[in-house]
Design a protein around this motif. Structure first.
Motif, PDB file in Angstrom:
ATOM      1  N   PRO A  95       0.828  -1.199   0.000  1.00  0.00           N
ATOM      2  CA  PRO A  95       0.000   0.000   0.000  1.00  0.00           C
ATOM      3  C   PRO A  95       0.863   1.251   0.000  1.00  0.00           C
ATOM      4  O   PRO A  95       2.005   1.223   0.481  1.00  0.00           O
ATOM      5  N   PHE A 113       0.795   3.906   1.723  1.00  0.00           N
ATOM      6  CA  PHE A 113       1.243   4.484   2.993  1.00  0.00           C
ATOM      7  C   PHE A 113       2.414   3.717   3.571  1.00  0.00           C
ATOM      8  O   PHE A 113       3.273   4.302   4.240  1.00  0.00           O
ATOM      9  N   LEU A 169       5.956   5.706   3.807  1.00  0.00           N
ATOM     10  CA  LEU A 169       6.662   5.884   5.076  1.00  0.00           C
ATOM     11  C   LEU A 169       8.028   5.216   5.045  1.00  0.00           C
ATOM     12  O   LEU A 169       8.981   5.702   5.642  1.00  0.00           O
ATOM     13  N   ILE A 193      -3.871   9.200  -0.257  1.00  0.00           N
ATOM     14  CA  ILE A 193      -2.981   8.708   0.788  1.00  0.00           C
ATOM     15  C   ILE A 193      -1.573   9.257   0.620  1.00  0.00           C
ATOM     16  O   ILE A 193      -0.934   9.654   1.591  1.00  0.00           O
ATOM     17  N   VAL A 244      -1.585  12.666   1.944  1.00  0.00           N
ATOM     18  CA  VAL A 244      -1.606  12.708   3.411  1.00  0.00           C
ATOM     19  C   VAL A 244      -0.229  12.404   3.978  1.00  0.00           C
ATOM     20  O   VAL A 244       0.249  13.092   4.879  1.00  0.00           O
ATOM     21  N   LEU A 289     -14.433  16.020   6.432  1.00  0.00           N
ATOM     22  CA  LEU A 289     -14.293  15.858   7.880  1.00  0.00           C
ATOM     23  C   LEU A 289     -14.749  17.103   8.625  1.00  0.00           C
ATOM     24  O   LEU A 289     -15.190  17.021   9.776  1.00  0.00           O
ATOM     25  N   LEU A 293      -7.101  -4.133   2.224  1.00  0.00           N
ATOM     26  CA  LEU A 293      -6.302  -2.941   1.937  1.00  0.00           C
ATOM     27  C   LEU A 293      -7.071  -1.671   2.307  1.00  0.00           C
ATOM     28  O   LEU A 293      -6.533  -0.767   2.955  1.00  0.00           O
ATOM     29  N   SER A 347      -7.254  -1.075   6.044  1.00  0.00           N
ATOM     30  CA  SER A 347      -6.046  -0.531   6.667  1.00  0.00           C
ATOM     31  C   SER A 347      -5.811   0.908   6.216  1.00  0.00           C
ATOM     32  O   SER A 347      -5.335   1.728   7.001  1.00  0.00           O
ATOM     33  N   ALA A 348      -6.194   1.230   4.965  1.00  0.00           N
ATOM     34  CA  ALA A 348      -6.046   2.614   4.513  1.00  0.00           C
ATOM     35  C   ALA A 348      -6.957   3.537   5.313  1.00  0.00           C
ATOM     36  O   ALA A 348      -6.555   4.627   5.724  1.00  0.00           O
ATOM     37  N   PHE A 385      -5.594   4.001   8.635  1.00  0.00           N
ATOM     38  CA  PHE A 385      -4.440   4.895   8.547  1.00  0.00           C
ATOM     39  C   PHE A 385      -4.891   6.351   8.537  1.00  0.00           C
ATOM     40  O   PHE A 385      -4.246   7.221   9.125  1.00  0.00           O
ATOM     41  N   LEU A 386      -6.034   6.609   7.886  1.00  0.00           N
ATOM     42  CA  LEU A 386      -6.546   7.977   7.841  1.00  0.00           C
ATOM     43  C   LEU A 386      -7.296   8.349   9.110  1.00  0.00           C
ATOM     44  O   LEU A 386      -7.782   9.465   9.248  1.00  0.00           O
ATOM     45  N   LEU A 406     -10.059   6.803  10.123  1.00  0.00           N
ATOM     46  CA  LEU A 406     -11.496   6.592   9.945  1.00  0.00           C
ATOM     47  C   LEU A 406     -11.851   5.122  10.047  1.00  0.00           C
ATOM     48  O   LEU A 406     -12.869   4.691   9.535  1.00  0.00           O
ATOM     49  N   GLY A 440      -3.557  -0.595  10.108  1.00  0.00           N
ATOM     50  CA  GLY A 440      -3.492   0.760   9.581  1.00  0.00           C
ATOM     51  C   GLY A 440      -3.356   1.790  10.684  1.00  0.00           C
ATOM     52  O   GLY A 440      -2.558   2.727  10.596  1.00  0.00           O
ATOM     53  N   ILE A 472       0.132   1.894  12.037  1.00  0.00           N
ATOM     54  CA  ILE A 472       1.046   2.648  11.175  1.00  0.00           C
ATOM     55  C   ILE A 472       0.814   4.136  11.348  1.00  0.00           C
ATOM     56  O   ILE A 472       1.751   4.932  11.412  1.00  0.00           O
ATOM     57  N   GLN A 490       3.579   7.000  12.649  1.00  0.00           N
ATOM     58  CA  GLN A 490       4.038   8.082  11.777  1.00  0.00           C
ATOM     59  C   GLN A 490       4.737   9.186  12.575  1.00  0.00           C
ATOM     60  O   GLN A 490       5.740   9.746  12.131  1.00  0.00           O
TER      61      GLN A 490
END
Lengths: 256, 427
Positions: free
Chosen positions: A75, A77, A81, A195, A198, A214, B359, B362-363, B366-367, B369, B379, B382, B386
């Motif tokens: 993915p 992200f 990273l 992503i 972000v 949001l 996927l 996890s995305a 990660f955000l 949500l 996710g 991770i 960060q």
């Protein structure tokens, strides 16, 4: 409602400015970013597929195919990273976020563009790596399929050079179905590589849309969605036009 | 590379056996807990029901499966397909399923367990931490107390008052002095649990390091498997039902219904789904259920197209027309005539869809949500890592590896399945 059709989406709640202004601020960056990532993906995928196909079923081909399968599962992200850790934290080669550094001379175009490039290298790498395996796979499959067609045998039997077969027969024939896919893909890239934006905190459409959602900034949400929709329709139209240009049979099918 | 020459079933057996050996004491305690739970149920029903929890049921399930699966495998040994030509993805799939089912047996930590953050914060992988054991308060007598003490030993909690993590310690005559990141503390000897005339100490392994709140990353990854897999399974089920039902409807009725559904399908296909998902989640809140529902609703497109495409060609086949003429109802037509035909492409597509959902989950996590902070998710791990990128690479690396490994396995498995069903696909 009438205003929306004339391109006036009202005032954003958060930025206290017209939605158009806010969107047009990020749109040039988004289009530049996604177009360059897209071209890297498309051309890189095509070239790698060609390379792999040239070494058909040899070690290189197998390595590239396996690599693309694994890369496809990474993915953005995670890879993003990873690259930030490797290049920004450990090696300190590239900055980890933003698009320009503070104190760059605004007047000097060369410095400015170099600075942009310096900042955008990692995001472009990450965004390209997500799409590269897909295009690689598509091209590879198409080449394989067309290789087995009779016309390829015929050309080869007539002693046409390999280079010529690839350039003027195999590649144009494979392009057709890939362009249809690429049209949708480019449209989705235009609406924001969320992503990646972000991870590298870039000012793109994706982040704008998500922040609007949001923060319940309704005019901005509507504006962003409509812009994304228009871009997607445009790229699809473009893809269809290119396909028609390549393949005249599609025009005939349309007329009938 | 030489291939591993073990059949998948032997591999399962081996894994289970290893669990049984390494976790023998835990298994025995779980068994004892089960027995005492049964006796308590017989004697004091209300209290037993009040003490019963899902975590406990989880342990019982694991124990039960750990007994049942090997017996079934051993008894049906002759009948099983014992080809040894399995590749990496089969073994990886087995491992993922194993982790999914036996998560409480694999780790001996609760995923939210945290204590003495100053000591356990951001530990690198393979680090050992000294543990001092305090004396448990309360005597053990009576059935309920016995049951509770068993429960405490078996079911891991997110807190434990009876241990202290320390950097270093020394035992003096008056008590034990210990250091926690530079701070010196002192406790009298009487408050410690003794073994062999000395205060009981041990050391705890943080296999893959710990995160910013001192939680063990290994157990969070193990429990994160459950979240990923269960969200994936439920969402795929949902999109399977929606896709097949709508595809059947569109293919069978044709006309205006077909047109409308196909355009809706096109709309979903072209618009980036992630914005739709985020939109819904932002408005209706994110929880376990809503993530599943949204991911399920956003994954029906490819299934719809497959089912519709197959039905259009199926509609003109003689056996289908005769079945229709016989007056079979819609459901029966779908179940008896259509599903067997379309099963192959649908199954293959479902596997790939499963990968997509894992996927996406996890995305989303990660955000920020995802399914929320109650459960660990790869996710989300991770995402929290960060901020500590420059200090703690392990907070991102291991969950990332888990995601990549799972996705590679699922994709490879789907590809193998497609090739199995349709050998012409490859040469």
């Amino acid at each position: 409602m009438k205003n929306a059709f004339t391109g006036d989406f009202g005032v954003s709640y958060k930025y206290h400015r017209p939605v158009n202004e806010v969107i047009f601020e990020v749109l040039p960056f988004t289009i530049f970013f996604s177009l360059s990532a897209f071209s890297i993906q498309f051309l890189g995928g095509a070239l790698l597929a060609l390379w792999a196909f040239h070494h058909h079923r040899k070690l290189l081909d197998r390595i590239l195919s396996r690599g693309s399968i694994i890369l496809y599962a990474v993915p953005s992200f995670v890879s993003g990273l990873f690259f930030v850790y490797l290049f920004s934290v450990q090696l300190k080669l590239f900055p980890s976020s933003g698009i320009k550094s503070i104190g760059t001379l605004e007047e000097n175009i060369l410095f400015l563009s170099l600075d942009y490039l310096h900042h955008l290298f990692l995001p472009l790498l990450v965004l390209s790596l997500t799409g590269l395996p897909v295009y690689f796979k598509y091209f590879r499959e198409q080449f394989e399929e067309h290789q087995q067609k009779l016309y390829a045998f015929y050309l080869r039997a007539n002693g046409v050079s390999e280079r010529r077969i690839y350039l003027s027969h195999l590649i144009p024939n494979s392009l057709n179905s890939i362009i249809a896919f690429a049209g949708v893909d480019l449209g989705i890239l235009f609406s924001g590589a969320l992503i990646t934006e972000v991870v590298f905190s870039l000012p793109g459409m994706g982040r704008l849309t998500v922040n609007a959602i949001l923060e319940h900034d309704y005019p901005l949400i509507i504006g962003c969605t409509l812009t994304a929709g228009i871009l997607i329709i445009l790229t699809n139209l473009l893809a269809d036009l290119i396909r028609m240009k390549i393949d005249k049979r599609l025009v005939k099918g349309l007329i009938n | 590379m030489k291939r591993i020459r073990i059949s998948v079933f032997d591999f399962i057996l081996l894994l289970l056996l290893m669990t049984a050996i390494f976790r023998a004491s835990l298994l025995a305690k779980t068994g004892m807990l089960f027995i005492s739970c049964l006796t308590l149920l017989a004697t004091d029903f209300n209290k037993a029901v009040a003490q019963f929890s899902f975590d406990m049921a989880d342990y019982f399930c694991s124990l039960f499966l750990l007994i049942v699966i090997p017996t079934v495998l051993i008894f049906k040994r002759k009948r099983l397909n014992r080809h040894k030509n399995f590749s990496f993805s089969h073994y990886a799939a087995v491992v993922i399923l194993f982790v999914f089912l036996f998560a409480p047996m694999i780790t001996n930590n609760h995923y939210d367990f945290q204590k003495d953050i100053s000591v356990t914060r951001l530990l690198p992988p393979f680090s050992w931490v000294n543990v001092l054991h305090l004396k448990p308060n309360g005597e053990v007598d009576g059935r309920l107390e016995k049951f509770l003490s068993y429960k405490k030993e078996v079911v891991k909690n997110s807190f434990d008052e009876e241990i202290i993590f320390v950097d270093s310690f020394y035992v003096a005559e008056t008590g034990v002095s210990y250091f926690q990141s530079g701070l010196k503390n002192h406790l009298p000897l009487s408050s410690f649990e003794f073994s062999g005339g000395r205060p009981k100490t041990s050391s705890k392994l943080f296999l893959l390091g710990s995160d910013e709140l001192g939680r063990d990353i290994f157990s969070r990854i193990i429990y994160g498997t459950r979240i990923s897999i269960s969200v994936g399974l439920c969402a795929v089920m949902l999109s399977l039902i929606i896709g097949v039902a709508l595809g059947f409807l569109a293919g069978l009725s044709g006309g205006i219904v077909d047109l409308l559904l196909s355009r809706l399908n096109d709309m979903f296909l072209t618009f980036p789904v992630i914005f739709f998902i985020i939109f819904i989640l932002a408005f209706f809140g994110n929880s376990f259920i809503s993530v599943i529902v949204v991911l399920g609703f956003s994954g029906w497109m490819s299934l719809f197209r497959i089912v519709k495409g197959e039905l259009v060609s199926l509609k003109n086949k003689d056996y289908f027309i005769s079945a229709q003429q016989l007056g079979l109802s819609g459901t029966k037509l779908l179940l008896k005539e259509v599903l067997p035909v379309i099963a192959t492409p649908v199954i293959v597509n479902t596997i790939f869809q499963f990968g997509n959902v894992v996927l996406s989950e996890s995305a989303l996590s990660f955000l920020g949500l995802g399914i929320g902070n109650e459960y660990p998710s790869w996710g989300a791990m991770i995402n929290s890592g960060q901020a500590y990128l420059s200090q703690a690479w392990w907070m991102i690396f291991f969950p990332g590896m888990a995601i990549v490994l799972t996705l590679v396995t699922i994709n490879d498995f789907g590809k193998k399945l497609a090739r199995y069903f349709n050998p012409r696909l490859h040469q």
